[in-house]
Design a protein around this motif. Structure first.
Motif, mmCIF file in Angstrom:
data_model
loop_
_atom_site.group_PDB
_atom_site.id
_atom_site.type_symbol
_atom_site.label_atom_id
_atom_site.label_comp_id
_atom_site.label_asym_id
_atom_site.label_seq_id
_atom_site.Cartn_x
_atom_site.Cartn_y
_atom_site.Cartn_z
ATOM 1 N N ARG A 9 0.819 -1.216 0.000
ATOM 2 C CA ARG A 9 0.000 0.000 0.000
ATOM 3 C C ARG A 9 0.853 1.267 0.000
ATOM 4 O O ARG A 9 0.380 2.326 -0.414
ATOM 5 C CB ARG A 9 -0.925 -0.002 1.218
ATOM 6 N N ALA A 10 2.092 1.182 0.474
ATOM 7 C CA ALA A 10 2.983 2.345 0.504
ATOM 8 C C ALA A 10 4.416 1.850 0.652
ATOM 9 O O ALA A 10 4.658 0.802 1.256
ATOM 10 C CB ALA A 10 2.617 3.280 1.665
ATOM 11 N N ALA A 11 5.350 2.616 0.091
ATOM 12 C CA ALA A 11 6.775 2.270 0.169
ATOM 13 C C ALA A 11 7.581 3.531 0.465
ATOM 14 O O ALA A 11 7.404 4.558 -0.199
ATOM 15 C CB ALA A 11 7.254 1.637 -1.136
ATOM 16 N N GLY A 12 8.453 3.457 1.465
ATOM 17 C CA GLY A 12 9.254 4.608 1.840
ATOM 18 C C GLY A 12 10.443 4.812 0.918
ATOM 19 O O GLY A 12 11.040 3.852 0.423
ATOM 20 N N VAL A 13 10.785 6.071 0.692
ATOM 21 C CA VAL A 13 11.967 6.442 -0.102
ATOM 22 C C VAL A 13 13.058 6.904 0.862
ATOM 23 O O VAL A 13 12.805 7.718 1.761
ATOM 24 C CB VAL A 13 11.634 7.567 -1.100
ATOM 25 N N LEU A 61 21.936 -5.620 -12.327
ATOM 26 C CA LEU A 61 20.833 -4.970 -13.032
ATOM 27 C C LEU A 61 19.866 -5.997 -13.599
ATOM 28 O O LEU A 61 20.292 -7.087 -13.998
ATOM 29 C CB LEU A 61 21.387 -4.089 -14.157
ATOM 30 N N PRO A 62 18.586 -5.701 -13.689
ATOM 31 C CA PRO A 62 17.925 -4.517 -13.118
ATOM 32 C C PRO A 62 17.918 -4.582 -11.599
ATOM 33 O O PRO A 62 17.708 -5.647 -11.010
ATOM 34 C CB PRO A 62 16.509 -4.598 -13.687
ATOM 35 N N LEU A 63 18.148 -3.435 -10.969
ATOM 36 C CA LEU A 63 18.353 -3.356 -9.534
ATOM 37 C C LEU A 63 17.048 -3.027 -8.822
ATOM 38 O O LEU A 63 16.424 -2.000 -9.090
ATOM 39 C CB LEU A 63 19.398 -2.276 -9.238
ATOM 40 N N ARG A 64 16.619 -3.930 -7.938
ATOM 41 C CA ARG A 64 15.429 -3.681 -7.130
ATOM 42 C C ARG A 64 15.751 -2.672 -6.035
ATOM 43 O O ARG A 64 16.873 -2.625 -5.520
ATOM 44 C CB ARG A 64 14.910 -4.987 -6.511
ATOM 45 N N LEU A 65 14.752 -1.892 -5.629
ATOM 46 C CA LEU A 65 14.957 -0.810 -4.674
ATOM 47 C C LEU A 65 13.855 -0.803 -3.616
ATOM 48 O O LEU A 65 12.770 -1.327 -3.829
ATOM 49 C CB LEU A 65 14.952 0.539 -5.400
ATOM 50 N N GLY A 66 14.150 -0.150 -2.498
ATOM 51 C CA GLY A 66 13.137 0.068 -1.477
ATOM 52 C C GLY A 66 13.369 -0.727 -0.213
ATOM 53 O O GLY A 66 13.188 -1.936 -0.190
ATOM 54 N N LEU A 67 13.746 -0.042 0.875
ATOM 55 C CA LEU A 67 14.071 -0.705 2.133
ATOM 56 C C LEU A 67 12.860 -0.989 3.006
ATOM 57 O O LEU A 67 12.961 -1.780 3.941
ATOM 58 C CB LEU A 67 15.043 0.162 2.944
ATOM 59 N N GLU A 68 11.751 -0.334 2.754
ATOM 60 C CA GLU A 68 10.617 -0.452 3.673
ATOM 61 C C GLU A 68 9.311 -0.266 2.922
ATOM 62 O O GLU A 68 9.213 0.507 1.966
ATOM 63 C CB GLU A 68 10.735 0.572 4.800
ATOM 64 N N THR A 87 12.644 -4.865 3.804
ATOM 65 C CA THR A 87 12.935 -5.553 2.546
ATOM 66 C C THR A 87 14.047 -4.834 1.811
ATOM 67 O O THR A 87 14.569 -3.813 2.276
ATOM 68 C CB THR A 87 11.652 -5.596 1.676
ATOM 69 N N ASP A 88 14.419 -5.350 0.632
ATOM 70 C CA ASP A 88 15.320 -4.619 -0.263
ATOM 71 C C ASP A 88 14.654 -4.383 -1.609
ATOM 72 O O ASP A 88 15.308 -3.997 -2.573
ATOM 73 C CB ASP A 88 16.642 -5.374 -0.456
ATOM 74 N N SER A 89 13.333 -4.603 -1.666
ATOM 75 C CA SER A 89 12.622 -4.443 -2.946
ATOM 76 C C SER A 89 11.200 -3.938 -2.725
ATOM 77 O O SER A 89 10.242 -4.476 -3.247
ATOM 78 C CB SER A 89 12.605 -5.783 -3.693
ATOM 79 N N GLY A 90 11.085 -2.878 -1.917
ATOM 80 C CA GLY A 90 9.769 -2.374 -1.539
ATOM 81 C C GLY A 90 9.048 -1.585 -2.598
ATOM 82 O O GLY A 90 7.836 -1.364 -2.496
ATOM 83 N N TYR A 91 9.766 -1.151 -3.657
ATOM 84 C CA TYR A 91 9.122 -0.386 -4.726
ATOM 85 C C TYR A 91 8.368 -1.351 -5.638
ATOM 86 O O TYR A 91 8.818 -1.672 -6.737
ATOM 87 C CB TYR A 91 10.153 0.352 -5.562
ATOM 88 N N THR A 92 7.216 -1.789 -5.221
ATOM 89 C CA THR A 92 6.488 -2.801 -5.975
ATOM 90 C C THR A 92 5.031 -2.823 -5.539
ATOM 91 O O THR A 92 4.686 -2.275 -4.487
ATOM 92 C CB THR A 92 7.121 -4.188 -5.762
ATOM 93 N N THR A 93 4.206 -3.457 -6.343
ATOM 94 C CA THR A 93 2.791 -3.586 -5.981
ATOM 95 C C THR A 93 2.554 -4.759 -5.045
ATOM 96 O O THR A 93 1.543 -4.805 -4.341
ATOM 97 C CB THR A 93 1.926 -3.752 -7.238
ATOM 98 N N ALA A 94 3.463 -5.730 -5.029
ATOM 99 C CA ALA A 94 3.340 -6.883 -4.142
ATOM 100 C C ALA A 94 4.701 -7.547 -4.026
ATOM 101 O O ALA A 94 5.543 -7.427 -4.927
ATOM 102 C CB ALA A 94 2.311 -7.879 -4.668
#
Length: 315
Positions: free
Chosen positions: A37-41, A60-67, A96-103
């Motif tokens: 529902r939300a991902a921190g930058v 690459l491609p590099l997944r992003l997003g710690l929370e 996580t290390d891949s929070g920029y996602t829909t699931a």
């Protein structure tokens, strides 16, 4: 099942960010799937794809997003998190290390329950900065009667440090631009403008001296003023001035080479942070939200500096 993730397709600036359809595995033993529902930058997100930590093309491609924060949609056998068994439909916060996602599917050990009183945006933006703030307070032993100087006290980490120090009975002086001073006063912090003459302004506020200095910005000014005002260098901590910190014998905390990661303290910090936020005793400012698909614009905003709070992506 497919999910849409934002990835870095190359190393460079925010222009390398792009959506990518990824296949989502069903949760196995000890795993859960979460609809985000939300991902921190966080600043480290863009440092990772900037090449600051290397530019290995194999990543690459590099997944992003710690929370991230979201709703559990599936659980594998023995899905037990730090707070106990996890159920479908539970609202959770994910490390996580891949929070920029829909699931995403993650180990249950990375999932903690989200209090109903905490918004999705705050839940997704709290732990990376909050865990750091708790570590800084613990490492410097802030307690009743201490006078604490917090550099960049209106930033995301600094504001939490300042509020936690006040809650522990300390007197807190915080550096910030004048536009942020009223917010700091609302936290019980005595604001002071950074810049030339900072040490003298702090001395005027605290003629009896400063016991602790916490640097969340990494500037030479922050280090120099801390050294000038605090006698015990083990009560000066930095999360940004790595070279100066080691050179001067300060406490250097965080993820940099040789720094104290404080893993145990940070892993347990949610137990302190979430009840405080849920009860309204701890404030995390959300500076801006962006749709997940506008991650590039979100990163451009963060990189420009002076966001004044956390930036959150909303899938």
């Amino acid at each position: 099942m497919a999910a849409t993730a934002i990835v870095a397709t190359n190393y460079g600036g925010p222009e390398v960010l792009a959506p990518l359809e990824v296949e989502l595995s069903d949760p196995g033993p000890g795993e859960v799937t979460v609809r985000v529902r939300a991902a921190g930058v966080n600043p480290i997100d863009y440092k990772l794809y900037s090449g600051a930590f290397g530019n290995d093309p194999a990543r690459l491609p590099l997944r992003l997003g710690l929370e991230a924060a979201g709703v559990v949609t599936a659980v594998g056998p023995d899905a037990i998190g730090p707070a106990g068994p996890i159920q479908v439909g539970e609202e959770v916060i994910v490390r996580t290390d891949s929070g920029y996602t829909t699931a995403l599917t993650v180990p249950a050990t990375a999932v903690i329950p989200k209090p109903a009183e905490v918004s999705w945006e705050v839940a997704a933006g709290l732990l990376a900065v909050g865990n750091t703030a708790v570590h800084l307070i613990a490492a410097t032993g802030v307690g009743p009667g201490d006078t604490v100087l917090v550099h960049s006290a209106a930033g995301s980490v600094g504001a939490l440090v300042a509020q936690l120090a006040v809650a522990r009975g300390a007197r807190v002086i915080g550096t910030a631009a004048p536009a942020r001073h009223d917010r700091l006063r609302g936290y019980g912090v005595e604001p002071v403008e950074y810049g030339t003459g900072l040490a003298d302004r702090v001395r005027a506020l605290a003629p009896q001296g400063v016991d602790v200095a916490i640097d969340t910005i990494g500037s030479d000014e922050a280090v120099d003023v801390s050294l000038a005002l605090v006698a015990d260098r083990q009560r000066i901590a930095t999360i940004a001035a790595f070279a100066r910190g080691f050179q001067e014998g300060l406490q250097v905390l965080g993820g940099g080479p040789g720094a104290d990661p404080g893993t145990e303290i940070r892993d347990a910090a949610w137990r302190e942070l979430l009840p405080l936020v849920a009860s309204g005793k701890l404030d995390l400012v959300i500076a801006a939200t962006y749709p997940l698909t506008e991650a590039r614009a979100a990163h451009e905003f963060v990189i420009a500096g002076h966001a004044g709070g956390k930036v959150v992506l909303l899938p």
